[in-house]
Design a protein around this motif. Structure first.
Motif, mmCIF file in Angstrom:
data_model
loop_
_atom_site.group_PDB
_atom_site.id
_atom_site.type_symbol
_atom_site.label_atom_id
_atom_site.label_comp_id
_atom_site.label_asym_id
_atom_site.label_seq_id
_atom_site.Cartn_x
_atom_site.Cartn_y
_atom_site.Cartn_z
ATOM 1 N N ALA A 128 -25.766 22.195 37.730
ATOM 2 C CA ALA A 128 -25.648 21.309 36.565
ATOM 3 C C ALA A 128 -26.295 19.943 36.868
ATOM 4 O O ALA A 128 -27.022 19.392 36.032
ATOM 5 C CB ALA A 128 -24.188 21.140 36.171
ATOM 6 N N GLU A 129 -26.053 19.409 38.054
ATOM 7 C CA GLU A 129 -26.659 18.139 38.444
ATOM 8 C C GLU A 129 -28.173 18.262 38.568
ATOM 9 O O GLU A 129 -28.916 17.365 38.167
ATOM 10 C CB GLU A 129 -26.049 17.654 39.759
ATOM 11 C CG GLU A 129 -24.603 17.219 39.620
ATOM 12 C CD GLU A 129 -23.966 16.906 40.956
ATOM 13 O OE1 GLU A 129 -24.676 16.821 41.992
ATOM 14 O OE2 GLU A 129 -22.717 16.756 40.970
ATOM 15 N N TYR A 130 -28.626 19.351 39.136
ATOM 16 C CA TYR A 130 -30.060 19.586 39.304
ATOM 17 C C TYR A 130 -30.755 19.638 37.939
ATOM 18 O O TYR A 130 -31.794 19.010 37.735
ATOM 19 C CB TYR A 130 -30.279 20.895 40.067
ATOM 20 C CG TYR A 130 -31.727 21.306 40.194
ATOM 21 C CD1 TYR A 130 -32.551 20.723 41.166
ATOM 22 C CD2 TYR A 130 -32.292 22.277 39.361
ATOM 23 C CE1 TYR A 130 -33.882 21.103 41.302
ATOM 24 C CE2 TYR A 130 -33.608 22.658 39.482
ATOM 25 C CZ TYR A 130 -34.406 22.060 40.455
ATOM 26 O OH TYR A 130 -35.724 22.431 40.586
ATOM 27 N N ARG A 131 -30.169 20.347 37.020
ATOM 28 C CA ARG A 131 -30.761 20.478 35.689
ATOM 29 C C ARG A 131 -30.694 19.161 34.902
ATOM 30 O O ARG A 131 -31.567 18.908 34.074
ATOM 31 C CB ARG A 131 -30.108 21.611 34.926
ATOM 32 C CG ARG A 131 -30.386 22.967 35.550
ATOM 33 C CD ARG A 131 -30.145 24.096 34.584
ATOM 34 N NE ARG A 131 -30.364 25.380 35.199
ATOM 35 C CZ ARG A 131 -31.537 26.008 35.196
ATOM 36 N NH1 ARG A 131 -32.566 25.476 34.631
ATOM 37 N NH2 ARG A 131 -31.657 27.189 35.772
ATOM 38 N N ALA A 132 -29.690 18.354 35.176
ATOM 39 C CA ALA A 132 -29.550 17.080 34.465
ATOM 40 C C ALA A 132 -30.505 16.020 34.995
ATOM 41 O O ALA A 132 -30.825 15.068 34.281
ATOM 42 C CB ALA A 132 -28.105 16.579 34.593
ATOM 43 N N GLY A 133 -30.952 16.237 36.213
ATOM 44 C CA GLY A 133 -31.657 15.156 36.749
ATOM 45 C C GLY A 133 -32.898 15.070 37.354
ATOM 46 O O GLY A 133 -33.587 14.215 37.560
#
Length: 133
Positions: A128-133
């Motif tokens: 989720a963090e990877y995709r958000a950022g």
């Protein structure tokens, strides 16, 4: 994309599904001249060259470019990507550990029994963090 030889946490379908949103095709594989080493203070292993070693793992087949990039990002700077020869012929990419290792091999059964269920939610969060950022 070339096949990816995985020997630690990425060999678990639960982890792959948490990271990729799917489980790609998996096939058993071995690589002589390598070992799956335990690492100090970490629950995951590192692949290191070992003249008399044999690393058991799986081949991940059919990764997209985006999935490969995600897995490269997931495996941090302590790993580099190498090409290795598999038993029975064939080549695959693998994540080689660049740091210090313990003398003992990584305990797959221990990880499965004691850590896996707690490890997977962290993979979901990382994605989720990877995709958000």
């Amino acid at each position: 994309m070339p096949d990816l030889f995985v020997y630690g946490t990425l060999r678990f379908p639960e982890v792959l599904d948490a990271l990729l949103g799917r489980v790609p095709e998996l096939a058993p594989a071995r690589a002589e001249g390598w070992r799956v080493a335990a690492l100090h203070g970490r629950v995951y292993p590192g692949l290191v060259a070992a003249a008399d070693g044999v690393a058991d793992g799986l081949l991940i087949r059919g990764l997209s470019v985006e999935e490969s990039e995600l897995l490269h990002a997931y495996e941090d700077v302590d790993y580099d990507v190498v090409e290795l020869r598999l038993d029975g012929g064939g080549l695959a990419l693998a994540y080689r550990w660049k740091g210090e290792v313990l003398d003992e091999d990584w305990d797959l059964e221990w990880f499965t029994r004691e850590i896996l269920a707690r490890y997977v939610p962290g993979c979901v969060e990382w994605r989720a963090e990877y995709r958000a950022g």
